[in-house]
Enzyme design. Structure first.
Site: not given
Ligand code: AMP
Length: 929
Positions: A576, A578-580, A582, A600, A693
């Site tokens: 999950i 910030e915007f929805g 994944v 995403k 960050d």
């Molecule tokens: P984020 O919004 O980028 O923080 O993504 C939320 C969560 O989705 C992350 O903590 C990861 O566990 C997973 N995630 C995001 N991008 C990827 C990616 N490219 N490959 C695998 N998992 C991802």
């Protein structure tokens, strides 16, 4: 700098079977034929009570043994140390599959100390215990036993006490002793505050916050606090107390000042001798009384000498008479007066940090309290004036390109910030970038501009300017790189010829193919003049903030590819954001094989601002192209929901990944991961991009253990834009990861990213532990301010912890750059001997250096085949092999007659270097682990 207060934990014993007089008489089930109490003599011939069971020949054993009720006495986590012997099943003649080599440890919390029988169902399992070393040798008489010692810990917080139970399922065991204890942080004094004996917290990572009380004759400077860690160590002392006036610190206590000494303020460091013509007759004086006939005014500080009633005369023998100083300005805070500007008691002082080539006037007043008390008017003064010498000027900055043609250009610049004298001339040094100062030209001018002619079109030139005063030359300006305009075809042809000349020298046909590949993959240089201010690589871009675009869609289409939604196949939700949600899925693109991607999406009902923020991450990511930065595949903006498609990272975020694999990697593997993050961050900093960050949760890990920096939501270039701090989205600052200057005045720079990188190092080496554990944010800020830094995680080599501490230097200018960090990690990887032996390295280092390390450094032994493979020409391997060339060395030796191995090495290294940089552009894939 202090990390932990090294007073060792004191265990408090709740049960020790070795000290129990008489029989233990624990409950056993079954009462007969299972565990049996047996008295034996220990190695010192002292009788001890053991419990034994050895039903190895009978199937389906379930023998329980329960201790008596153990009161927990305020403990929250207890440790159970079991010493036992266990027979190796192989050593028992005639046993079948029924023999076991483990037993189970259970506990059950209870207020009741009289539970007469064992309620098995109410027991909770702590662990299955196996022997480290099963013994085969039993020599009864002079009995030789190999004792195993195992310790388990368990949280006991709900009842007044607990029972422990041992379940045997068919092993041959003797429980030789059972000891149950809890840990406390022992009473200690820190910063003049006493901290009581404190029972550790319930969880292995919990910290118990303890308030200290000031020792006798002291008062609070700032609320004294410390944390009691789970292993009984005191951590992170904050605040503390001062000795009261009349007292000074000695060995953690406050002692009275002796007669003849005094201390007037609690913040004074210690007692001082009474000033002239005064005395103190009793111990503990906070001021000294004047001798008879001597006086001190009420507002004179106690450090002032007592004088007779007479104003002082003017100071004498200053070097020159005062000059008119009406145009003077006060010196400001830069100038340093030593020992001080006021309150001097001696007739000497040193003034430093004066500006060069500047006129100064110093006026010295003499004053005593009596002169004012007695109404004797203003004190008298004397003064001296002088002009400081000239010095070399500061570097010239802001070099501007004012005109350019195919063969010439004009530059102009500003006077240095600190000319430090009369500027006599400027010197301009320039050279072709490829020449790297091996040959350069110099021009000198009195003006702040220069016209440079006779340059080659489509060539990158590097310019430096410096100024000279009577004291000599200042430093050169930072390099300014300029690419002259011209005709691309001409450039390519010229480069081609250079490359061909070089490569034909090595091997005709083979190298031509390399050259063709190079032309094919290398991006064309632009045909207009590019002006960039980066020191190293031609073609390094500067990141463009998408928020500077009025129309966010323009930014997104400039930096990201629109993907047709029909090519995306979503498979499952993986996180999950910030915007929805994944999701993971597959992406098909024309002419390419299907790849796994992360998707995403922006949840429905979003505002314009949310849409813009969501897409900004893609606009930022789309500008990067590096093996350690998460790669953007494209976006879906033409239909809903909006999507951002990135490469798929099978192992998810680094923090969770490490927690899942606690203790499973070698130091070299961990350093390899850190190396990847540093390499990605170096690339970002070269592009003038500040992440803001950086944390292990924002690093993603793929199936080859390659770490890639992600999460570009919060970031913005702030360096050159003082307004930017106010235009950014308001988001909480991740305190634990953020440099102090970024927290206190939002100074986010590459140096603050370096601080965060240090925290990531700590997270990685401690396998995803939370930085500063469960301390609250305010305490973290305070502790950092007071100089506290995270201690080295368990098994962390000193060199790595030192690198972390370097990243956490208070002054951001003192922190290393990412390029220095990268060099340092590379050195560690190349010479793992610098990591201390016996940590986690073991003997596996040699073979694992390569496989565990991320791209760039991971140069496998350089075979001809791998070289060809790296440039996509492996099909020529057989041709070359047929010609007898199986290695680069053989090629060099045969074709060039270079037989000296060191010369071969030099040549191979240079070719490798070149190829590596090519590979970075070509490949995002990894050497598999
Ligand atoms: P984020 O919004 O980028 O923080 O993504 C939320 C969560 O989705 C992350 O903590 C990861 O566990 C997973 N995630 C995001 N991008 C990827 C990616 N490219 N490959 C695998 N998992 C991802």
């Amino acid at each position: 700098l202090f990390t932990c207060v090294c007073v060792s934990a004191i265990p408090v014993t709740l049960l020790d079977t070795r000290t129990v007089p008489g029989e233990l008489k624990w409950a056993a089930n079954p009462a007969e034929g299972g565990w049996e109490e047996v008295s034996i003599m220990d190695e010192k011939n002292i009788p001890i009570r053991t419990y034994q069971v050895c039903n190895v020949l009978e199937p389906s054993q379930n023998n329980w043994l329960r201790t008596d009720w153990i009161p927990r006495s305020g403990a929250q986590r207890v440790y159970v140390e079991v010493k036992f012997t266990l027979r190796d099943c192989n050593s028992l003649p005639g046993v079948t599959g029924t023999c076991k080599e483990t037993f189970n440890l259970y506990y059950h919390e209870s207020n009741e100390d009289r539970e007469s029988y064992i309620k098995e169902s109410s027991f909770i399992k702590v662990d299955t215990v196996a022997a480290d070393e099963s013994f085969t040798q039993v020599d009864v008489g002079d009995r030789i036993m190999k004792l195993n010692t195992e310790i388990r810990d368990v949280k006991v917080t709900t009842r007044k006490g607990f029972y422990l139970a041992f379940q045997d399922v068919g092993a041959c065991i003797a429980l030789v002793s059972v000891r149950v204890f809890y840990k406390t942080c022992p009473l200690t004094v820190r910063n003049l505050a006493t901290f009581p004996d404190t029972v550790t917290g319930a969880d292995t990572s919990s910290l118990v916050e303890v308030r200290g009380s000031c020792v006798n004759q002291s008062e609070e400077r700032e609320e004294p606090k410390m944390y009691c860690g789970a292993d009984g160590e005191w951590l992170v002392p904050i605040g503390g107390c001062f000795c009261k006036p009349g007292y000074e610190e000695q060995g953690g206590a406050c002692k009275a000042c002796s007669a003849g000494f005094y201390k007037s303020k609690s913040s004074d460091p210690g007692c001082s001798k009474c000033p002239p013509h005064s005395r103190s007759l009793r111990d503990g004086a906070n001021v000294c009384d004047c001798h008879t006939g001597f006086f001190r005014a009420d507002f004179d500080p106690p450090s002032m000498a007592c004088t007779r009633k007479k104003p002082p005369s003017a100071p004498q023998q200053l070097i020159s008479p005062p000059r008119n100083h009406t145009l003077c300005l006060p010196c400001g805070s830069d100038v340093l007066f030593s020992p001080d500007q006021t309150g001097l008691q001696t007739t000497r002082m040193v003034v430093s940090r004066l500006r060069a080539h500047t006129h100064y006037t110093f006026i010295v007043y003499a004053r005593n309290g009596v002169s004012l008390v007695s109404g004797a008017g203003a004190s008298q003064s004397a003064s001296v004036s002088l002009t400081t010498n000239q010095a070399a000027p500061s570097p010239v900055s802001s070099i501007q390109l004012t005109d350019v043609t195919r063969h010439s250009l004009s530059l102009a610049w500003q006077q240095p910030d600190r000319p430090n004298g009369v500027i006599l001339e400027y010197e301009v040094k320039f050279y072709e970038k490829d020449q790297r100062e091996r040959s350069y030209r110099i021009m000198r001018t009195f003006l702040r501009s220069v016209d440079v002619a006779g340059l080659n079109p489509l060539t990158v030139y590097v310019f430096h300017v410096r100024a000279r005063t009577a004291a000599g030359y200042g430093e050169y300006s930072a390099p300014t790189c300029l690419l002259l305009s011209g005709d691309i075809a001409a450039k390519l042809a010229r480069d081609s010829w250079e490359v061909i000349k070089l490569l034909v020298f090595v091997a005709g046909l083979f190298i031509q193919l390399v050259f063709l590949a190079f032309l094919f993959i290398h991006p064309s240089p632009p045909s207009f003049l590019v002006h960039f201010r980066l020191p190293s690589v031609v073609g390094v871009k500067i990141y463009v903030d998408p928020f500077t675009y009025e129309d966010p869609d323009q930014a997104i289409h400039e930096f990201a590819k629109e993907i047709d939604v029909s090519n995306i196949h979503i498979e499952r939700v993986i996180g999950i954001g910030e915007f929805g949600e994944v999701c993971s899925g597959r992406l098909r693109s024309q002419g390419k094989r299907e790849i796994y991607v992360a998707i995403k999406s922006l949840k429905a009902g979003y505002s314009d601002k949310q849409r813009r923020d969501f897409l900004s991450e893609a606009s930022i990511m789309g500008q990067f192209d590096h093996p350690n930065i998460i790669r953007l595949e494209g976006v879906v903006t033409r239909c809903k929901p909006l999507m951002i498609i990135t490469e798929y990272m099978e192992n998810g975020s680094l923090d969770a990944f490490l927690r899942k694999h606690d203790g499973q990697f070698t130091v070299i593997q961990l350093v390899g991961m850190l190396r990847g993050v540093a390499s990605g961050m170096k690339y970002l900093s070269d592009m003038s991009y500040v992440h803001r960050d950086l944390a292990a949760r924002n690093i993603l890990v793929n199936s080859n253990l390659v770490c890639k920096v992600s999460d570009f939501g919060l970031s913005r270039v702030l360096e050159d834009d003082p307004e930017a701090a106010y235009t950014t989205r308001v988001r909480l600052i991740p305190i634990r990861w953020t440099a102090p200057e970024a927290i206190s005045y939002r100074k986010f720079t590459t140096a603050s990213d370096v601080w965060s990188y240090g925290i990531v190092m700590w997270e990685v080496v401690s396998y995803g532990e939370r930085p500063y554990w469960d301390m609250n944010n305010q305490d973290v800020i305070k502790a950092i301010e007071e100089g506290y830094r995270l201690p080295a995680p368990m098994d962390c080599p000193v060199v790595l912890h030192q690198l972390m501490l370097d990243c956490w230097e208070r002054e951001r200018g003192d922190r290393p750059s990412f390029s220095q960090i990268l060099n340092m990690l590379d050195k560690l990887i190349r010479n793992p001997g610098t990591l201390p032996p016996g940590t986690m390295l073991e003997s596996r280092v040699g073979s694992e250096v390569c496989v565990s390390v991320v791209p760039e450094v991971c140069v496998p032994p350089w075979s001809m085949y791998e070289w060809l493979q790296s440039i996509g020409l492996e099909r020529y391997r057989d041709v070359l092999a047929a010609a007898g060339y199986s290695s680069l060395e053989s090629l060099l030796m045969d074709r060039l007659g270079i037989i000296t191995p060191s010369h071969q090495d030099i040549l191979i290294a240079s070719v490798q270097q070149e190829m590596l940089s090519q590979m970075q552009h070509m490949q995002h894939s990894m050497v598999p682990v």
